[in-house]
Design an enzyme around this catalytic site. Structure first.
Site, PDB file in Angstrom:
ATOM      1  N   GLU A  59      27.459  77.939  36.993  1.00 27.60           N
ATOM      2  CA  GLU A  59      28.094  77.362  38.174  1.00 27.60           C
ATOM      3  C   GLU A  59      28.584  78.424  39.160  1.00 27.60           C
ATOM      4  OE1 GLU A  59      27.311  74.719  35.333  1.00 27.60           O
ATOM      5  OE2 GLU A  59      28.926  76.146  34.886  1.00 27.60           O
ATOM      6  N   CYS A  79      31.441  85.398  31.108  1.00 29.04           N
ATOM      7  CA  CYS A  79      31.089  86.060  29.858  1.00 29.04           C
ATOM      8  C   CYS A  79      30.053  85.218  29.132  1.00 29.04           C
ATOM      9  CB  CYS A  79      32.340  86.237  29.001  1.00 29.04           C
ATOM     10  SG  CYS A  79      32.002  86.982  27.398  1.00 29.04           S
ATOM     11  N   ILE A  81      27.655  85.336  25.854  1.00 31.80           N
ATOM     12  CA  ILE A  81      27.445  86.035  24.582  1.00 31.80           C
ATOM     13  C   ILE A  81      26.189  85.476  23.928  1.00 31.80           C
ATOM     14  CG2 ILE A  81      28.429  86.562  22.316  1.00 31.80           C
ATOM     15  CD1 ILE A  81      31.222  86.159  23.648  1.00 31.80           C
ATOM     16  N   HIS A  87      18.403  80.591  25.336  1.00 33.13           N
ATOM     17  CA  HIS A  87      19.288  80.136  26.407  1.00 33.13           C
ATOM     18  C   HIS A  87      20.048  81.306  27.041  1.00 33.13           C
ATOM     19  CE1 HIS A  87      21.783  77.307  28.613  1.00 33.13           C
ATOM     20  NE2 HIS A  87      22.866  77.912  28.155  1.00 33.13           N
TER      21      HIS A  87
END
EC number: 2.5.1.78
Length: 159
Positions: A59, A79, A81, A87
């Protein structure tokens, strides 16, 4: 963690500049620290800082794009991870490409403080946590402000 080649980070005099900080809410502990350090650096440099939150890294680009129209610089913080699926790669590529495109299309500096790490520990090390070597929130702010000042000088020189 490699620090080779990293320039010394010093706060520019950004008095009069308007900068927006847009922060994702995923990985909240890390993103909140990035956000706090970016805002602190911006205000310490004399900039007028406005703050916005979005759900996740995907977003960020659309909100950054809107803010780039009305601010001297924008800082994007998040962030991502790595997990067990591709993905991670799609999100990282999409966000990086989007933020870069916005900067080029609007000629507005975008400080990219979106961490893309393999582990949570790597993210913490880069988030300005106590004892960490890097502070990507503050670094993204300084990069955005410094670039805004360079662009301002170029534009003034053109007359």
């Amino acid at each position: 963690m490699a620090k080779e080649g990293l320039p010394e980070i010093t706060l520019p005099d950004a008095t009069g500049l308007r900068v927006a900080v847009v922060t994702a809410r995923w990985n909240a502990e890390i993103c909140d620290r990035l956000h706090d350090h970016a805002v602190t650096a911006g205000r310490a440099a004399g900039a007028e800082v406005s703050e916005y939150r979005v759900v996740g890294a995907l977003e960020l680009p659309v909100v950054v794009q809107e803010l780039a129209r009305t601010h001297d610089a924008v800082v994007a913080l998040g962030c991502v991870i790595r997990g067990g699926t591709p993905h991670f790669d799609y999100v990282c590529d999409s966000v990086t490409e989007g933020l870069t495109r916005i900067a080029l299309d609007t000629s507005t500096p975008i400080g990219n403080g979106v961490l893309t790490t393999n582990t949570e520990e790597q993210a913490i090390e880069r988030s300005g946590a106590e004892g960490s070597v890097e502070d990507k929130g503050a670094e993204a702010m300084v990069a955005a402000l410094d670039t805004a000042l360079v662009l301002s000088r170029i534009r003034a020189d053109r007359g």
